[in-house]
Design an enzyme around this catalytic site. Structure first.
Site, short mmCIF file in Angstrom:
data_model
loop_
_atom_site.label_atom_id
_atom_site.label_comp_id
_atom_site.label_asym_id
_atom_site.label_seq_id
_atom_site.Cartn_x
_atom_site.Cartn_y
_atom_site.Cartn_z
N HIS A 488 -14.50 -4.58 -77.25
CA HIS A 488 -14.82 -5.34 -75.75
C HIS A 488 -13.61 -6.35 -75.90
O HIS A 488 -12.22 -6.45 -75.00
CB HIS A 488 -16.03 -6.33 -76.02
N GLU A 489 -13.86 -7.12 -76.43
CA GLU A 489 -11.88 -7.97 -76.97
C GLU A 489 -10.77 -7.44 -77.08
O GLU A 489 -9.94 -8.33 -76.52
CB GLU A 489 -12.59 -8.65 -78.65
N HIS A 492 -9.94 -7.12 -73.08
CA HIS A 492 -9.39 -8.26 -72.54
C HIS A 492 -8.07 -8.33 -73.15
O HIS A 492 -7.22 -9.08 -72.19
CB HIS A 492 -10.04 -9.75 -72.80
N HIS A 495 -5.69 -6.68 -70.89
CA HIS A 495 -6.03 -6.66 -69.40
C HIS A 495 -4.36 -8.26 -69.74
O HIS A 495 -3.80 -7.87 -68.61
CB HIS A 495 -6.38 -7.63 -68.80
#
Length: 700
Positions: A488-489, A492, A495
């Protein structure tokens, strides 16, 4: 000449580190205040230069100057604030907390001084009405700049501006106090066990970690804390119900005790401050103010999503609870009443009964170093990027690893920091942040911007987590849930690392908040894909791969209790919206208000002696106020997006390149739905999420 006379504040000069990374090894606490104040002075000097410019206001001499372009006079305040506030979450202490309390109102006042500067706004307003032909990205920057000033009170009269200053400065102090109180409460509690019989049911990994924690505190026996890698196994495996109750109540009564860390009044005041700020700016509620710049658009759309999810998932969630209660009564007797501290314990037993799988079976195959390699290899397979640890890049704690990231053509792409384990001065949870964003900088500040006169300043991304620590005789072995957290992180961070825009304020994760979770939640999908697991999941002792039949059980169990998990997230979204759709002064008692606000999504009877609000950092201090629904909004997007990968193959390079080009690299340069449709070919629907979770809609 003494050391202090020779030494220069590292924020005041080039860092002279690999890729201009923050020189954590040279930064001292007293450097921050000096750099903050000098940064404010430089900002004021730059603002004076803009407003006293005798030339007609233009996009280039006003908007760019006030926003992003750094040139050679780098943004000292930004670089100082970035390091300080990132460390305040990841590696703080009492002295840093005190400095944060001192600087927070000063920094808020400075931000207000800029946003409420009438001469500056007049120039921005002129450019907004009269400007040259702009590129789409320039137009977005101009609109954001103008709207940012308006939303910060630029159109208010003198009395309104004065009141707005009071409200925002108070809110910044209280938000910080909320976080500091919560951290102190979390770290203050320990469960110290000296009788080994009380460890019954706990796996060796949990016992060894607790023994290590005890030794670190110079205690005999075993110590359990409220940090997730300690708390979660205890609640899942410990057979001692009374000790589970103690742990649960400690965690769920944080910041409601009669002490200096009580957050009840702080929460009530924050809700009222935000309501008054919104109404001062012309909005009915704070949610109306926030949703003006969200994909959802309005309160009605948020509630429609939340109620649609309740309608689709709650019947299944109720059946899941019934099945759990039935199992508990069968084990404990027909009069047994399931309590919140029993849920994880019996969920584990039910999962074992249905799928013969649990997190401890998988831990030996999820050695942290191997997981890191697997996640990096996934990024390589999708996007062609590679990671190389660089020990010359300074880090702020020995737990932190720093990597150089290279693109498929071998060019430098980013710096990536990873901070893995819980410790005393670190907030709980997991998050991604940046120490430097991405932007295009003119190499010759005297020449106009052009592709031939710019350098692509690459980002320094960081993920901060609280994963299981290594013990004296075992490496860090993760649960599947922790692998998902890492993914998940890492999503990020991709991105941020793939950012490729002209302006820093539009790059990377600088997007609308109900879009920002798409890249992160999208990456979680890989955690239960056979093809991915087979690349890194090898037993830490034998080297044997994770057996196919165990992978099959993981895949079959992926939706275990998923409806209950959905209702939990929806309940948080309802609570958030209940606070921030208030139109009048909020005077209710927090605890009963909370229980009423989310009751449509709650399963079973609620307790009246626990409270989520006072520890709900996302909506009180973390920027998600009136935005917690974003996780479910983005989950619809991520399921819809991953369906494209499933159709073409989860490692399909062409599909991944489209995802990178149309979403990950574009940041906030365009409307997020435009970006999504460019990748997907159409708008998302809830159907892919329902299919992934095995949920069937009730007939209408």
């Amino acid at each position: 000449m003494n050391d202090n006379e020779q030494r220069k504040n590292p924020f005041f000069e080039p860092y002279n580190t690999p890729h201009d990374t923050a020189p954590f090894d040279r930064i001292r606490l007293d450097d921050f205040e000096e750099a903050f104040m000098e940064g404010i002075r430089r900002d004021n000097e730059q603002i004076d230069k803009i407003i006293n410019n005798p030339e007609k206001p233009t996009f280039d001499n006003t908007i760019i100057s006030v926003d992003d372009e750094k040139d050679n006079y780098y943004d000292l305040l930004s670089r100082t604030s970035t390091v300080f506030f990132n460390l305040l979450s990841a590696e703080t202490n009492d002295d840093m907390d005190a400095l944060a309390q001192k600087m927070s109102p000063i920094l808020t006042k400075h931000a207000n001084d800029i946003r409420l500067n009438e001469q500056l706004f007049e120039r921005i307003k002129y450019v907004h009405r009269h400007h040259r032909k702009l590129t789409p990205e320039e137009k977005t920057l101009l609109d954001n700049c103008y709207d940012g000033f308006v939303r910060s009170g630029a159109l208010l009269d003198a009395d309104g501006k004065a009141r707005l200053r009071q409200l925002t400065e108070e809110a910044s102090v209280l938000g910080l106090q909320f976080s500091q109180n919560l951290l102190k409460e979390q770290k203050a509690f320990t469960l110290h066990i000296t009788d080994e019989a009380q460890l019954d049911g706990l796996p060796d990994t949990a016992r060894e970690a607790a023994a290590l924690t005890a030794r670190e505190r110079n205690l005999e026996g075993w110590v359990f804390t409220l940090d997730f890698p300690s708390y979660s196994p205890f609640m899942t495996y410990a057979t001692n119900r009374e000790l589970r109750r103690q742990m649960y109540m400690a965690r769920n009564t944080e910041c409601i005790h009669d002490n200096t860390e009580n957050n009840l009044d702080i929460c009530k005041r924050l809700v009222n401050l935000r309501r008054e700020i919104a109404q001062l700016l012309g909005y009915k509620t704070y949610a109306d103010y926030v949703l003006r710049h969200r994909m959802a658009g309005n309160v009605r759309s948020v509630y429609r999503l939340l109620y649609d999810l309740i309608d689709a998932y709650k019947p299944t969630a109720e059946k899941e609870l019934e099945e759990l209660e039935k199992l508990a009564r069968k084990a404990e007797g027909k009069d047994y009443k399931l309590q919140p501290w029993d849920t994880s314990f019996y969920s584990h037993k039910l999962q074992m009964k249905k799928f013969n799988i649990d997190s401890e079976m998988l831990r030996p195959y999820f050695q942290l170093d191997k997981v890191i390699g697997g996640v990096f290899a996934l990024a390589n397979r999708l996007y062609g990027i590679t990671f190389k640890e660089n020990l010359d890049i300074p880090v702020y704690h020995p737990d932190v690893k720093a990597y150089e990231v290279f693109d498929r053509d071998g060019s430098f792409l980013a710096v990536f920091y990873a901070d893995f384990h819980p410790r005393k001065g670190k907030q709980g949870g997991a998050w991604m942040t940046e120490y430097q964003g991405q932007w295009l900088e003119r190499e010759d500040a005297k020449k106009p911007f052009s592709p031939d006169n710019c350098k692509n300043i690459r980002p320094h991304a960081s993920v901060v987590m609280n994963l299981t620590k290594p013990t004296d005789d075992k490496p860090a072995l993760l649960t599947l849930s922790e692998v998902e957290t890492f993914l998940h992180e890492f999503g990020h961070s991709l991105h941020g690392m793939f950012a490729n825009t002209r302006f820093e304020s539009l790059s990377g994760t600088n997007v609308w908040w109900d879009f920002v979770e798409l890249p992160s939640q999208f990456m979680e999908n890989f955690a239960v894909e056979k093809e991915f697991l087979r690349t890194f999941a090898f037993h830490y002792q034998t080297g044997e791969p994770l057996p196919d039949e165990l992978i099959d059980r993981i895949v079959k169990s992926r939706n275990f209790m998923c409806a209950t998990a959905c209702m939990r997230q929806v309940s948080f979204g309802l609570l958030d919206m209940a606070y921030y759709t208030q139109r009048h002064e909020f005077t209710a008692d927090i605890i009963p208000f909370e229980k009423e606000a989310w009751k449509k999504a709650i399963l079973g009877k609620q307790r009246t002696d626990t409270c989520m609000t006072v520890q709900f950092s996302h909506i009180m201090a973390g920027g998600y106020a009136a935005g917690y629904y974003s996780y479910k909004w983005a989950e619809v997007l991520d399921a819809d997006a991953f369906a494209v990968f499933k159709r073409h193959g989860i490692f399909d390079r062409k599909t991944a390149e489209s995802f990178r080009e149309n979403i990950l690299s574009k940041g906030g340069t365009e409307d997020p739905m435009v970006l999504y449709k460019r990748f997907r070919g159409g708008e998302p629907t809830i159907d892919a999420l329902l299919k992934r979770n095995g949920i069937k809609r009730r007939p209408s």
